[in-house]
Design a protein around this motif. Structure first.
Motif, PDB file in Angstrom:
ATOM      1  N   TRP A 129       0.766  -1.148  -0.094  1.00 36.61           N
ATOM      2  CA  TRP A 129       0.054   0.078   0.005  1.00 36.61           C
ATOM      3  C   TRP A 129       0.780   1.267  -0.011  1.00 36.61           C
ATOM      4  CZ3 TRP A 129      -0.834   4.479   2.834  1.00 36.61           C
ATOM      5  CH2 TRP A 129      -1.922   5.234   2.563  1.00 36.61           C
ATOM      6  N   SER A 130       0.379   2.445  -0.592  1.00 34.97           N
ATOM      7  CA  SER A 130       0.987   3.721  -0.795  1.00 34.97           C
ATOM      8  C   SER A 130      -0.064   4.758  -0.873  1.00 34.97           C
ATOM      9  CB  SER A 130       2.191   3.629  -1.848  1.00 34.97           C
ATOM     10  OG  SER A 130       1.681   3.495  -3.031  1.00 34.97           O
ATOM     11  N   GLY A 131       0.541   5.858  -0.467  1.00 31.58           N
ATOM     12  CA  GLY A 131      -0.773   6.870  -0.700  1.00 31.58           C
ATOM     13  C   GLY A 131      -1.227   7.022  -1.932  1.00 31.58           C
ATOM     14  N   GLN A 132      -0.233   7.111  -3.004  1.00 32.79           N
ATOM     15  CA  GLN A 132      -0.384   7.609  -4.295  1.00 32.79           C
ATOM     16  C   GLN A 132      -0.387   6.368  -5.302  1.00 32.79           C
ATOM     17  OE1 GLN A 132       2.119  10.606  -5.739  1.00 32.79           O
ATOM     18  NE2 GLN A 132       0.605  11.458  -7.148  1.00 32.79           N
ATOM     19  N   CYS A 133      -1.068   6.406  -6.299  1.00 30.42           N
ATOM     20  CA  CYS A 133      -0.962   5.387  -7.412  1.00 30.42           C
ATOM     21  C   CYS A 133       0.164   5.613  -8.068  1.00 30.42           C
ATOM     22  CB  CYS A 133      -2.169   5.004  -8.168  1.00 30.42           C
ATOM     23  SG  CYS A 133      -2.035   3.918  -9.499  1.00 30.42           S
ATOM     24  N   ASN A 134       0.961   4.814  -8.679  1.00 31.10           N
ATOM     25  CA  ASN A 134       2.262   5.058  -9.432  1.00 31.10           C
ATOM     26  C   ASN A 134       1.823   5.275 -10.948  1.00 31.10           C
ATOM     27  OD1 ASN A 134       4.015   5.192  -7.199  1.00 31.10           O
ATOM     28  ND2 ASN A 134       4.602   2.899  -7.447  1.00 31.10           N
ATOM     29  N   ALA A 135       0.848   4.547 -11.114  1.00 39.33           N
ATOM     30  CA  ALA A 135       0.051   4.586 -12.637  1.00 39.33           C
ATOM     31  C   ALA A 135      -0.700   5.962 -12.886  1.00 39.33           C
ATOM     32  CB  ALA A 135      -0.536   3.383 -12.831  1.00 39.33           C
ATOM     33  N   CYS A 136      -1.457   6.355 -12.274  1.00 37.46           N
ATOM     34  CA  CYS A 136      -2.595   7.342 -12.724  1.00 37.46           C
ATOM     35  C   CYS A 136      -2.210   8.456 -11.880  1.00 37.46           C
ATOM     36  CB  CYS A 136      -3.857   7.082 -12.515  1.00 37.46           C
ATOM     37  SG  CYS A 136      -4.580   6.375 -11.014  1.00 37.46           S
ATOM     38  N   MET A 137      -1.230   8.251 -10.667  1.00 38.16           N
ATOM     39  CA  MET A 137      -0.953   9.426  -9.833  1.00 38.16           C
ATOM     40  C   MET A 137      -2.200  10.043  -8.933  1.00 38.16           C
ATOM     41  SD  MET A 137       2.152   9.376 -10.596  1.00 38.16           S
ATOM     42  CE  MET A 137       2.633  10.617  -9.686  1.00 38.16           C
ATOM     43  N   ALA A 138      -3.104   9.104  -8.929  1.00 34.11           N
ATOM     44  CA  ALA A 138      -4.306   9.414  -7.857  1.00 34.11           C
ATOM     45  C   ALA A 138      -4.111   9.241  -6.281  1.00 34.11           C
ATOM     46  CB  ALA A 138      -5.399   8.700  -8.267  1.00 34.11           C
ATOM     47  N   TRP A 139      -4.523  10.069  -5.474  1.00 36.37           N
ATOM     48  CA  TRP A 139      -4.157   9.704  -4.258  1.00 36.37           C
ATOM     49  C   TRP A 139      -5.209   8.834  -3.413  1.00 36.37           C
ATOM     50  CZ3 TRP A 139       0.301  10.961  -1.709  1.00 36.37           C
ATOM     51  CH2 TRP A 139       0.954  12.002  -2.397  1.00 36.37           C
ATOM     52  N   ASN A 140      -4.879   8.207  -2.589  1.00 31.60           N
ATOM     53  CA  ASN A 140      -5.849   7.550  -1.612  1.00 31.60           C
ATOM     54  C   ASN A 140      -6.680   6.590  -2.567  1.00 31.60           C
ATOM     55  OD1 ASN A 140      -4.604   8.499   0.770  1.00 31.60           O
ATOM     56  ND2 ASN A 140      -6.219  10.524   0.475  1.00 31.60           N
ATOM     57  N   THR A 141      -6.436   5.933  -3.382  1.00 30.53           N
ATOM     58  CA  THR A 141      -7.177   5.054  -4.313  1.00 30.53           C
ATOM     59  C   THR A 141      -6.734   3.492  -4.198  1.00 30.53           C
ATOM     60  OG1 THR A 141      -5.852   5.479  -5.960  1.00 30.53           O
ATOM     61  CG2 THR A 141      -7.571   6.981  -5.934  1.00 30.53           C
ATOM     62  N   LEU A 142      -5.917   2.992  -3.449  1.00 25.33           N
ATOM     63  CA  LEU A 142      -5.443   1.849  -3.300  1.00 25.33           C
ATOM     64  C   LEU A 142      -6.333   0.936  -2.112  1.00 25.33           C
ATOM     65  CD1 LEU A 142      -1.697   1.982  -3.591  1.00 25.33           C
ATOM     66  CD2 LEU A 142      -3.460   1.815  -5.331  1.00 25.33           C
TER      67      LEU A 142
END
Length: 467
Positions: free
Chosen positions: A21-34
């Motif tokens: 888990w991380s705060g930001q998706c590395n693909a679409c750069m969206a926050w809190n979506t994991l």
């Protein structure tokens, strides 16, 4: 070797998977979506362990395809966007903001289809009594529509499979796909895994039994359909139901269609009896237009295969702060900045230190570059505080050099303007078709300066010097 369960983190915005888990998706750069999802992992299997013995069969490219009759809803605006009606065995995804009228539209479509087809409406968000209340308000209480409230995809598939022969459904609506779930997945309804798997099972069944499947999809705050983009690739048609809460009309826009033209629109008006079709959208968008007002220009645009006339409004005001404000509604803000730069550099107008407000009247969003010339004319009219000719329409693409480039379907744009009573049109230069007569007098402009010479001959010294 026994299978073991592992976890992975899936982005609910784009569907990308992550090992932690991380705060930001590395693909679409969206926050809190994991979101954490459990998957069953087994030993890797190669082609040597494959058990399938079925061989695929190839056929020649040339052949006679089977043309199935489309299912017409008799709502011309809806059928237009679908490419002429619903195709048997097709899957259509409809997205839109909450409360915009998706369920109302589909209930009306099913009521029209029920006259000649067997239709089913499966709701995962509302109870049957709520759907009945809406049908009563719309005057559709006697329509032959089968209702059900369910969210388990396994139950839905088992029910639809039992409906065969003469009792088979022709059209099925799922409202909405984000509420559906499969028992064999541990993810919660609405997650990427559930949305993707549920849609895949329903689409597979629709193609096997030949019924038209309509899926309702939620949208994110950015305006795109929620869930992975793979959902849009799985279906045959993607429609967006758009509209502003402050306006009565709604637009059904096709962004993908394997059986018809894309970028087609259908226009509806929201009334107390539901959605009513708008046969002439241009007359609706220009109904409240005032004459002899500076900054108002009529643009002749094309939406799909239909010409649509809309009013573009501009306001140029002195800036009270150090940084001028740019407010745009219904158009691309980056393209407005380009038009302003061309007006300043190529025509010598002083717009950099002023606040500029641009609005497409009626709430329609314009995406084609043919609106460049109309925006430029509206800005010049607002800057001079001089009304643009109220009986004229404008369209043309503006190049960085100030040249006006030709656009597609020029004759259709001018013809629509002539039907609505306009007397002249400012258009790009025609190439190779000058012998063809148009519906009304035209003024061809090959450069931005040529347009300015005609609409402000006394106010622009630079234009007069370059003439």
């Amino acid at each position: 070797m026994a299978k073991r369960s592992t976890t992975q983190y899936v982005c609910q915005q784009c569907g990308a998977t992550h090992s932690k888990w991380s705060g930001q998706c590395n693909a679409c750069m969206a926050w809190n979506t994991l979101v954490e999802e459990t998957i069953s992992a087994g030993p890797p299997k190669g082609l040597g362990n494959a058990t399938s013995k079925n061989r695929i069969h190839f056929v020649a490219l040339k052949g006679e395809e089977k043309q199935l009759p489309r299912r017409m809803s008799r709502m011309e605006e809806f059928d237009r966007v679908c490419g002429g009606g619903l195709v048997p065995g097709s899957a259509t995804l409809i997205g839109g903001d909450p409360g915009i009228g998706k369920s109302t539209l589909l209930l009306q479509v099913l009521a029209h289809l029920a006259d000649n087809h067997r239709v089913a409406y499966i709701s995962g968000e509302e109870a049957i009594d709520q759907v009945r209340l809406r049908a009563t308000r719309l005057g559709l209480r006697d329509a032959k529509v089968d209702l059900a409230a369910a969210t388990n995809v396994g139950d839905i598939i088992a029910t639809l499979k039992n409906e065969r022969g003469e009792n088979a459904y022709d059209v099925v609506v799922i409202d909405s796909i984000q509420t559906m779930y499969l028992d064999n997945l541990d993810s919660a309804p609405g997650t990427v895994a559930q949305v993707r798997a549920s849609a895949a099972e329903l689409i597979r069944l629709a193609k096997q039994q030949g019924f038209s499947l309509l899926l309702v999809g939620h949208v994110t705050k950015e305006g795109t359909i929620a869930g992975p983009r793979v959902l849009e690739h799985m279906v045959d048609t993607v429609l967006y139901f758009e509209g502003e809460r402050g306006h009565a009309f709604r637009i059904l826009r096709g962004v993908k269609n394997r059986f018809g033209a894309t970028d087609e629109i259908g226009v509806f008006e929201m009334t107390d009896k539901g959605l009513s079709e708008v046969k002439n959208p241009s007359a609706l968008f220009l109904a409240d237009r005032q004459q002899q007002v500076s900054g108002s220009v009529v643009f002749a645009g094309i939406e799909g295969t239909r010409p649509v006339l809309v009013e573009i409004q501009a306001l140029v005001a002195p800036s009270a702060y150090g940084t001028p404000r740019r407010a745009v509604i219904g158009w691309d803000a980056g393209r407005l900045a380009m038009v302003i730069a061309v007006l300043e550099t190529r025509a010598g107008l002083q717009l950099g230190g002023r606040d500029i407000y641009l609005n497409v009247a009626g709430g329609l969003r314009i995406t084609e570059p043919a609106a460049d010339l109309a925006v430029a004319a509206a800005l010049v009219s607002a800057l001079d505080d001089t009304p643009f000719p109220s009986d004229a329409v404008v369209f043309g693409e503006l190049a960085l050099s100030g040249e006006i480039r030709p656009v597609s379907q020029l004759e259709n744009r001018v013809k629509e303007a002539g039907k609505l009573g306009f007397a002249q049109a400012f258009i790009p230069p025609r190439r190779g078709k000058k012998e063809q007569s148009l519906a009304l007098p035209i003024q061809e402009c090959d450069h931005l300066l040529a347009l300015l010479r005609r609409i402000r001959p006394k106010n622009n010294n630079r234009v007069a010097q370059s003439a």
